[in-house]
Structures are given as structure tokens and as C-alpha cells.
Design a protein around this motif. Structure first.
Motif, PDB file in Angstrom:
ATOM      1  N   GLU A  30       0.689  -1.080  -0.001  1.00 46.53           N
ATOM      2  CA  GLU A  30      -0.031   0.286  -0.119  1.00 46.53           C
ATOM      3  C   GLU A  30       0.750   1.481  -0.073  1.00 46.53           C
ATOM      4  OE1 GLU A  30      -3.111   0.625  -0.189  1.00 46.53           O
ATOM      5  OE2 GLU A  30      -4.015  -1.480  -0.110  1.00 46.53           O
ATOM      6  N   TRP A  31       2.125   1.179   0.493  1.00 48.15           N
ATOM      7  CA  TRP A  31       3.005   2.359   0.479  1.00 48.15           C
ATOM      8  C   TRP A  31       3.070   2.617  -0.892  1.00 48.15           C
ATOM      9  CZ3 TRP A  31       5.784   3.763   5.140  1.00 48.15           C
ATOM     10  CH2 TRP A  31       6.183   4.995   5.063  1.00 48.15           C
ATOM     11  N   ASN A  32       3.192   4.023  -1.236  1.00 48.19           N
ATOM     12  CA  ASN A  32       3.170   4.785  -2.504  1.00 48.19           C
ATOM     13  C   ASN A  32       2.123   4.104  -3.457  1.00 48.19           C
ATOM     14  OD1 ASN A  32       5.460   6.247  -2.232  1.00 48.19           O
ATOM     15  ND2 ASN A  32       6.749   4.523  -2.499  1.00 48.19           N
ATOM     16  N   GLY A  64       3.705  -2.286   3.499  1.00 47.07           N
ATOM     17  CA  GLY A  64       4.923  -1.709   2.790  1.00 47.07           C
ATOM     18  C   GLY A  64       5.446  -2.829   2.030  1.00 47.07           C
ATOM     19  N   SER A  65       6.479  -2.351   1.275  1.00 44.81           N
ATOM     20  CA  SER A  65       7.170  -3.221   0.353  1.00 44.81           C
ATOM     21  C   SER A  65       7.896  -4.342   1.474  1.00 44.81           C
ATOM     22  CB  SER A  65       8.314  -2.540  -0.276  1.00 44.81           C
ATOM     23  OG  SER A  65       7.658  -2.020  -1.417  1.00 44.81           O
ATOM     24  N   PHE A  66       8.480  -3.930   2.414  1.00 50.77           N
ATOM     25  CA  PHE A  66       9.093  -4.928   3.407  1.00 50.77           C
ATOM     26  C   PHE A  66       8.238  -6.194   3.799  1.00 50.77           C
ATOM     27  CE2 PHE A  66      11.086  -6.852   7.153  1.00 50.77           C
ATOM     28  CZ  PHE A  66      12.376  -6.806   6.641  1.00 50.77           C
ATOM     29  N   GLU A  67       6.958  -6.019   3.696  1.00 50.20           N
ATOM     30  CA  GLU A  67       5.933  -7.043   4.222  1.00 50.20           C
ATOM     31  C   GLU A  67       5.829  -7.972   3.087  1.00 50.20           C
ATOM     32  OE1 GLU A  67       5.223  -3.637   5.304  1.00 50.20           O
ATOM     33  OE2 GLU A  67       6.558  -4.337   6.952  1.00 50.20           O
ATOM     34  N   LEU A  68       6.136  -7.563   1.704  1.00 46.71           N
ATOM     35  CA  LEU A  68       6.081  -8.324   0.668  1.00 46.71           C
ATOM     36  C   LEU A  68       6.752  -9.717   0.955  1.00 46.71           C
ATOM     37  CD1 LEU A  68       6.836  -5.703  -2.229  1.00 46.71           C
ATOM     38  CD2 LEU A  68       4.534  -6.707  -1.665  1.00 46.71           C
ATOM     39  N   GLY A  88       5.742  -3.517  -5.434  1.00 53.89           N
ATOM     40  CA  GLY A  88       5.941  -2.428  -4.570  1.00 53.89           C
ATOM     41  C   GLY A  88       6.591  -1.459  -5.058  1.00 53.89           C
ATOM     42  N   CYS A  89       6.600  -0.354  -4.477  1.00 56.67           N
ATOM     43  CA  CYS A  89       7.525   0.805  -4.805  1.00 56.67           C
ATOM     44  C   CYS A  89       8.246   1.461  -3.775  1.00 56.67           C
ATOM     45  CB  CYS A  89       6.460   1.972  -5.546  1.00 56.67           C
ATOM     46  SG  CYS A  89       7.322   3.265  -6.143  1.00 56.67           S
ATOM     47  N   VAL A  90       9.620   1.553  -3.960  1.00 56.42           N
ATOM     48  CA  VAL A  90      10.448   2.348  -2.792  1.00 56.42           C
ATOM     49  C   VAL A  90      11.091   3.430  -3.529  1.00 56.42           C
ATOM     50  CG1 VAL A  90      12.038   2.060  -1.106  1.00 56.42           C
ATOM     51  CG2 VAL A  90      10.984   0.000  -2.140  1.00 56.42           C
ATOM     52  N   ILE A  91      10.946   4.713  -2.899  1.00 57.43           N
ATOM     53  CA  ILE A  91      11.347   5.814  -3.705  1.00 57.43           C
ATOM     54  C   ILE A  91      12.494   6.141  -2.628  1.00 57.43           C
ATOM     55  CG2 ILE A  91      10.836   8.294  -4.331  1.00 57.43           C
ATOM     56  CD1 ILE A  91       7.970   7.206  -4.958  1.00 57.43           C
ATOM     57  N   ARG A  92      13.616   6.513  -3.267  1.00 52.65           N
ATOM     58  CA  ARG A  92      14.751   6.866  -2.407  1.00 52.65           C
ATOM     59  C   ARG A  92      14.412   8.273  -1.577  1.00 52.65           C
ATOM     60  NH1 ARG A  92      20.046   5.690  -2.356  1.00 52.65           N
ATOM     61  NH2 ARG A  92      19.926   4.701  -4.268  1.00 52.65           N
TER      62      ARG A  92
HETATM   63  C1  DLZ Z   1       9.315   2.940   6.075  1.00 58.78           C
HETATM   64  C2  DLZ Z   1       9.213   2.986   4.575  1.00 58.78           C
HETATM   65  C3  DLZ Z   1      10.029   3.837   3.897  1.00 58.78           C
HETATM   66  C4  DLZ Z   1      10.550   4.835   4.530  1.00 58.78           C
HETATM   67  N1  DLZ Z   1       9.780   3.914   2.491  1.00 58.78           N
HETATM   68  C5  DLZ Z   1       8.950   3.192   1.869  1.00 58.78           C
HETATM   69  C6  DLZ Z   1       8.832   3.229   0.473  1.00 58.78           C
HETATM   70  O1  DLZ Z   1       9.279   3.994  -0.082  1.00 58.78           O
HETATM   71  N2  DLZ Z   1       8.209   2.119  -0.186  1.00 58.78           N
HETATM   72  C7  DLZ Z   1       7.552   1.033   0.827  1.00 58.78           C
HETATM   73  O2  DLZ Z   1       6.838   0.266   0.052  1.00 58.78           O
HETATM   74  N3  DLZ Z   1       7.631   1.028   2.013  1.00 58.78           N
HETATM   75  C8  DLZ Z   1       8.269   2.034   2.687  1.00 58.78           C
HETATM   76  N4  DLZ Z   1       8.395   2.071   3.923  1.00 58.78           N
HETATM   77  C9  DLZ Z   1       7.848   0.934   4.763  1.00 58.78           C
HETATM   78  C10 DLZ Z   1       8.318  -0.485   5.000  1.00 58.78           C
HETATM   79  O3  DLZ Z   1       8.458  -1.152   3.886  1.00 58.78           O
HETATM   80  C11 DLZ Z   1       7.522  -1.328   5.947  1.00 58.78           C
HETATM   81  O4  DLZ Z   1       6.341  -1.246   5.870  1.00 58.78           O
HETATM   82  C12 DLZ Z   1       7.925  -0.625   7.300  1.00 58.78           C
HETATM   83  O5  DLZ Z   1       9.204  -0.437   7.664  1.00 58.78           O
HETATM   84  C13 DLZ Z   1       7.253  -1.548   8.425  1.00 58.78           C
HETATM   85  O6  DLZ Z   1       7.866  -2.660   8.381  1.00 58.78           O
END
Ligand code: DLZ
Length: 160
Positions: A30-32, A64-68, A88-92
Motif C-alpha cells: 500500500e505504500w506509494n 509496505g514493501s518490506f512486508e512483501l 511494491g514501490c520504494v522511492i529514495r
Molecule cells: C518505512 C518505509 C519507507 C521509509 N519508505 C518506503 C517506501 O518507499 N516504499 C515502501 O513500500 N515502503 C516504505 N516503507 C515501509 C516499509 O516497507 C515497512 O512497511 C515498514 O518499515 C514496517 O515494516
């Protein structure tokens, strides 16, 4: 990742195996969400246009992506799916979180691919900024969700 020479949504339909009869699990973060919803919807549309029935696609979300890693792991261990797509999408940002999350997700999903028999497709967009993510989620460089769907279709089509 997309390049100026490679559009993520372009593929030769004659070379894509049919997904008829296949079961797919999609787990998305759900993040981004503006980005991940577009990736998820692209993957679903491409799977369906290549023979997968909508009712054979199971969709789960994680915060968030970590939970993938956990979501994909649970799907793999359920043995219900022919392939799993993790999106997922992680933005720097200004914190080291970017590197930790990217490395964690990459390692976690890689481990699943090595240890289990269900292909897990890497649908994690890692970009320096929002614009680059938009370009890869239905923008100028196509949609990584489409690419993930095509990859899943290829991976499921072979006896390993
Ligand atoms: C904490 C975090 C940050 C800073 N950025 C992202 C992001 O760009 N994309 C994403 O999918 N998730 C991000 N998260 C959340 C982590 O993936 C995770 O959900 C939390 O650290 C809780 O475990």
C-alpha cells in the motif's frame, strides 16, 4: 528496470505462453499506492488478456514493501498458486531506509525462489524520485506490472 530502449509494456504476444488454467497470487504494498495500484492493475489486465481467468487471480495487500516478503512467503507455502507476483514501490528518500528495504525485499524474495518451487516475480520498483516511478507504472516507459505478468506466464509455462 526500464531503459530508454526498453518499454516495460511492450512484448510480442505471439511469444507469450497462455495462462489458461493457471492460478496466480498477487501481493502488493500500500505504500506509494498511486504507483502500486497502477502496477497491480497492469499485471491483472495483462494476465487476463493472456488467458488467466479473473477468478483464478488472488490479490492480497500488505502495508509496505518490506512486508512483501511475508505475504509472498505465505502464498508460496500455501501451494495454491502457479506463480506469485510481488509488487511494491520504494522511492529514495533522505533516510537509509531505501537501501535497507530494497536489499531486504530483494534478499527475501530471492530466498523464496531458491527454496520453494513456485516462481516469485520481482515487481519492486526502486527509483530516485516519484517521476521515475510514474514513468514505470503506466507512463512513458510502460508498466512494470505488465512486465511482471508476462514474466509469470513464461515461468509457469515450463516443466522445471
Ligand atoms: C518505512 C518505509 C519507507 C521509509 N519508505 C518506503 C517506501 O518507499 N516504499 C515502501 O513500500 N515502503 C516504505 N516503507 C515501509 C516499509 O516497507 C515497512 O512497511 C515498514 O518499515 C514496517 O515494516
Amino acid at each position: 528496470m526500464a531503459t530508454e530502449l526498453h518499454n516495460l509494456s511492450e512484448y510480442d504476444p505471439t511469444k507469450v505462453p497462455s495462462g489458461k488454467g493457471k492460478k496466480i497470487g498477487i501481493v502488493y504494498a500500500e505504500w506509494n499506492s498511486d504507483i502500486t495500484y497502477a502496477l497491480r492493475d497492469g499485471a491483472i489486465a495483462t494476465l487476463i488478456s493472456n488467458g488467466v481467468k479473473r477468478e483464478e487471480i488472488t490479490i492480497k495487500s500488505v502495508p509496505g514493501s518490506f512486508e512483501l516478503i511475508y505475504g509472498a512467503s505465505q502464498m508460496v507455502k500455501s501451494n495454491k498458486y502457479d506463480s506469485i507476483i510481488a509488487i511494491g514501490c520504494v522511492i529514495r528518500g533522505d533516510t537509509p531506509h531505501f537501501d535497507y528495504i530494497c536489499e531486504g525485499v530483494t534478499a527475501g524474495l530471492s530466498k523464496l525462489n531458491v527454496e520453494y518451487n513456485t516462481p516469485v516475480i520481482f515487481g519492486l520498483i526502486t527509483t530516485n524520485n516519484l517521476q521515475q516511478a510514474q514513468e514505470r507504472s503506466g507512463g512513458r516507459l510502460g508498466n512494470k506490472g505488465d512486465e511482471c505478468a508476462v514474466t509469470a506466464l513464461h515461468m509457469m509455462s515450463q516443466e522445471w
